[in-house]
Design a protein around this motif. Sequence first.
Motif, short mmCIF file in Angstrom:
data_model
loop_
_atom_site.label_atom_id
_atom_site.label_comp_id
_atom_site.label_asym_id
_atom_site.label_seq_id
_atom_site.Cartn_x
_atom_site.Cartn_y
_atom_site.Cartn_z
N ASN A 184 2.21 6.34 -6.96
CA ASN A 184 0.95 6.76 -7.57
C ASN A 184 0.51 5.79 -8.68
OD1 ASN A 184 -1.28 8.41 -7.79
ND2 ASN A 184 -0.34 9.68 -9.37
N GLU A 185 0.46 4.51 -8.32
CA GLU A 185 0.01 3.50 -9.26
C GLU A 185 -0.80 2.44 -8.52
OE1 GLU A 185 3.99 0.71 -9.52
OE2 GLU A 185 3.78 2.32 -10.93
N TYR B 144 -2.13 -1.18 -7.04
CA TYR B 144 -1.41 -2.27 -6.39
C TYR B 144 -0.90 -3.30 -7.40
CZ TYR B 144 -3.77 -0.62 -2.13
OH TYR B 144 -4.23 0.13 -1.09
N ALA C 275 2.59 1.67 -3.45
CA ALA C 275 1.62 2.07 -4.47
C ALA C 275 1.26 3.55 -4.34
CB ALA C 275 0.38 1.20 -4.39
N LYS C 276 1.06 4.01 -3.12
CA LYS C 276 0.74 5.42 -2.91
C LYS C 276 1.92 6.30 -3.29
CE LYS C 276 -2.83 5.09 0.60
NZ LYS C 276 -3.23 5.44 1.97
N PHE C 277 3.14 5.90 -2.92
CA PHE C 277 4.35 6.67 -3.23
C PHE C 277 4.56 6.78 -4.73
CE2 PHE C 277 8.93 6.87 -4.06
CZ PHE C 277 9.24 8.04 -3.40
N GLU D 265 0.83 -1.21 0.00
CA GLU D 265 0.00 0.00 0.00
C GLU D 265 0.86 1.26 0.00
OE1 GLU D 265 -3.30 2.21 2.85
OE2 GLU D 265 -2.63 0.19 3.35
N ILE D 266 1.89 1.29 0.83
CA ILE D 266 2.78 2.45 0.92
C ILE D 266 3.50 2.68 -0.42
CG2 ILE D 266 4.89 3.32 2.00
CD1 ILE D 266 3.91 1.85 4.59
#
Length: 48
Positions: free
Chosen positions: A22-23, A25, A18-20, A15-16
């Motif tokens: 910006n894509e 999972y 993917a957020k970093f 999750e971290i």
Amino acid sequence: MGRCQGGFCGPKVLEIIAKFKNEPYEKVLHDNTGSYILTGETKTGGVK
């Protein structure tokens, strides 16, 4: 990784990342060779 081999922290790390990046999972790679962490669904969520 400990005894669970990332079973507890792995989803949070995914999750971290993917957020970093910006894509989604599904697009997060294990390394740069195209080895995806997620390859498909493992549970049906109670639907048979």
